[in-house]
Design an enzyme around this catalytic site. Structure first.
Site, PDB file in Angstrom:
ATOM      1  N   GLY A 128       0.584  -1.379   0.104  1.00  8.44           N
ATOM      2  CA  GLY A 128       0.139  -0.055  -0.042  1.00  8.44           C
ATOM      3  C   GLY A 128       0.779   1.246  -0.023  1.00  8.44           C
ATOM      4  N   LEU A 131       4.355   1.039  -4.536  1.00  7.53           N
ATOM      5  CA  LEU A 131       5.356   0.553  -5.037  1.00  7.53           C
ATOM      6  C   LEU A 131       4.973  -0.908  -5.752  1.00  7.53           C
ATOM      7  CD1 LEU A 131       8.040   0.697  -2.225  1.00  7.53           C
ATOM      8  CD2 LEU A 131       7.749   2.156  -4.277  1.00  7.53           C
ATOM      9  N   SER A 132       3.890  -0.968  -5.902  1.00  9.48           N
ATOM     10  CA  SER A 132       3.246  -1.874  -6.850  1.00  9.48           C
ATOM     11  C   SER A 132       3.496  -3.391  -6.388  1.00  9.48           C
ATOM     12  CB  SER A 132       3.782  -2.042  -8.175  1.00  9.48           C
ATOM     13  OG  SER A 132       3.096  -0.772  -9.022  1.00  9.48           O
ATOM     14  N   SER A 133       2.997  -3.733  -5.020  1.00 14.11           N
ATOM     15  CA  SER A 133       3.136  -4.867  -4.539  1.00 14.11           C
ATOM     16  C   SER A 133       2.173  -5.866  -5.319  1.00 14.11           C
ATOM     17  CB  SER A 133       2.879  -4.759  -3.034  1.00 14.11           C
ATOM     18  OG  SER A 133       1.667  -4.199  -2.904  1.00 14.11           O
ATOM     19  N   ASP A 191       2.486  -0.561 -13.875  1.00 13.84           N
ATOM     20  CA  ASP A 191       3.101  -1.262 -12.955  1.00 13.84           C
ATOM     21  C   ASP A 191       3.239  -2.596 -13.390  1.00 13.84           C
ATOM     22  OD1 ASP A 191       2.115   0.846 -11.451  1.00 13.84           O
ATOM     23  OD2 ASP A 191       0.261  -0.086 -10.656  1.00 13.84           O
TER      24      ASP A 191
HETATM   25  C1  GLA Z   1      -0.920   3.778  -9.964  1.00 18.49           C
HETATM   26  C2  GLA Z   1      -1.457   3.143 -11.081  1.00 18.49           C
HETATM   27  C3  GLA Z   1      -0.670   3.283 -12.046  1.00 18.49           C
HETATM   28  C4  GLA Z   1      -0.270   4.668 -12.676  1.00 18.49           C
HETATM   29  C5  GLA Z   1       0.036   5.419 -11.234  1.00 18.49           C
HETATM   30  C6  GLA Z   1       0.088   7.048 -11.478  1.00 18.49           C
HETATM   31  O1  GLA Z   1       0.263   3.314  -9.386  1.00 18.49           O
HETATM   32  O2  GLA Z   1      -1.609   1.812 -10.523  1.00 18.49           O
HETATM   33  O3  GLA Z   1      -1.238   2.264 -13.288  1.00 18.49           O
HETATM   34  O4  GLA Z   1      -1.623   5.341 -13.000  1.00 18.49           O
HETATM   35  O5  GLA Z   1      -0.854   5.302 -10.166  1.00 18.49           O
HETATM   36  O6  GLA Z   1       0.969   7.186 -12.641  1.00 18.49           O
END
Ligand code: GLA
Length: 409
Positions: A128, A131-133, A191
């Site tokens: 959360g 960082l795209s966990s 991501d």
């Molecule tokens: C989040 C979303 C991404 C992107 C960013 C903002 O991380 O998952 O797809 O839109 O916000 O750049």
């Protein structure tokens, strides 16, 4: 920080404890930080990110029949489900991401998975925090499924191992669809793309309209990539993401009215000059959002040129300009994020810094001269604690390789 090897060992050991067997295959995938191109991906724009050496590992083996069991080490959570009854649970938790990946792969292949499976999930991507966990979980699971031979069709089954970029791009789109259509998060491709395309010592670049992509050198030794986690929660901001999408859409709709639907499919089809020309007739909120997006596209373009020329000072300047634009035009920063960026600007070795990902909470990313990384971290920690009363968590990261699958044993 645990290394990827330690995480693999943790996931493997947890599998044996949980299920009483050894796993036979695993998938591993990194998290990412966005360097430039904030909120451009769903606007048909340009993005630049870096996959970081924080990972999710999925270890597992086939089960008998169609039943699946998943154990998440970090959440101490378990879930069981039937492969033929993939239902989204309303709690919006990690099991939805697991089921979503299966659903989207089956849809892309137009064939069900060949068998049920048991898995354990272990990771060290902060949750959360922007960082795209979630994308790293999706990619790790997909590579486990491919490695374990569970994907029978032709569309993506050749992704096994370190396969061609075109196949990875297709998989990134499938995983994005799992989030959009199954989990219900309207995110762009950034991501999943970053988690699949990462490379050591490189940033990754994607044109979300044409899907043209590249890996750009960060140089040797390259800057330290320092992530400062404000420890503020993003959940508060969940509705804001979709609101910003809608605000960008108002500008697209205006220009569609001017030039027709076919000529304007997204903000990518609008230029900054055109935006300025029509400024007074545009929605006062939407036009600022659009200005941010279009200026970000420009910064990504210039950033790619700077990296190819090895000009980290210029690249850092663009990263800091991105934050200012997020703060003032897109209005997706926060007091905590601004404080972190200001503390970074005044710290040793700073080249550039900005919020990363959706915004409103979570992390900032900073490029820092590598020999000053430790002094930088200490300085940001002290200054932020003094001003905000919260001690940020600081992660000194390195660019990492993208997702892959492997047999165990
Ligand atoms: C989040 C979303 C991404 C992107 C960013 C903002 O991380 O998952 O797809 O839109 O916000 O750049």
């Amino acid at each position: 920080m645990s290394t990827s090897g330690e995480l693999e060992a943790r996931a493997t050991a947890a599998f044996a404890t949980q299920f009483g067997f050894q796993p036979t295959a695993l998938g591993i995938a990194p998290g990412r930080v966005e360097l430039l191109g904030n909120h451009t991906d769903y606007n048909g724009g340009l993005v630049m990110a870096v996959a970081i050496d924080r990972f999710t590992v999925v270890a597992g083996r086939l089960s008998t029949g169609r039943s699946c069991r998943a154990h998440a080490v970090n959440f101490l959570g378990n879930v069981s489900f039937d492969l033929d009854k993939l239902e989204r649970s309303e709690s919006g938790d990690w099991p939805n991401y697991v089921k979503g990946v299966i659903w989207a792969i089956e849809e892309a292949e137009d064939t069900p998975l060949t068998s049920g499976f048991d898995i354990t999930i272990a990771g060290n991507v902060p949750l959360g925090a922007g960082l795209s966990s979630s994308a790293s979980l999706e990619a790790a699971l997909a590579f486990f499924l491919l490695q374990a031979g569970l994907v029978p069709g032709r569309a993506i089954s050749h992704y096994r191992g370190d396969s061609a970029d075109s196949a990875r791009l297709k998989l990134a789109q499938v995983l994005r669809r799992s989030e959009n259509a199954f989990v219900g998060v309207a995110s762009g491709l950034l991501d999943q793309f970053s988690s699949l395309f990462g490379r050591a010592h490189h940033a990754v670049y994607l044109d979300c309209e044409t899907l043209e992509h590249a890996r750009l050198p960060l140089g040797g030794p390259g800057p330290a990539i320092i992530v400062c986690d404000s420890k503020t929660s993003r959940r508060l901001a969940d509705g804001m993401y979709n609101r910003r999408r809608a605000e960008c859409e108002t500008v697209v709709a205006y220009f569609q009215g001017q030039r027709g639907f076919d000529a304007v499919k997204s903000l990518r089809d609008v230029s900054l000059e055109e935006l300025t020309e029509h400024w007074d007739r545009l929605d006062p909120v939407g036009r600022k959002r659009a200005r941010h997006v279009l200026a970000e596209n420009e910064r990504v373009r210039k950033g790619a040129v700077a990296l190819r020329a090895g000009d980290l000072v210029e690249f850092g300047r663009l990263v800091s300009a991105s934050h200012a634009s997020s703060r003032h035009d897109f209005e997706n920063s926060s007091e905590a994020l601004d404080t972190l960026v200001e503390a970074a600007e005044a710290s040793p070795g700073f080249l550039g810094g900005k919020l990363s990902g959706a915004g409103w909470a979570g992390c900032t990313v900073n490029l820092v001269r590598v020999d000053q990384a430790t002094a930088f971290a200490e300085s940001v920690r002290t200054a932020t604690a003094r001003k905000l009363g919260i001690t940020p968590e600081i992660h000194i990261c390195h660019a990492a390789e993208g997702a892959l699958g492997r047999e165990i044993g």
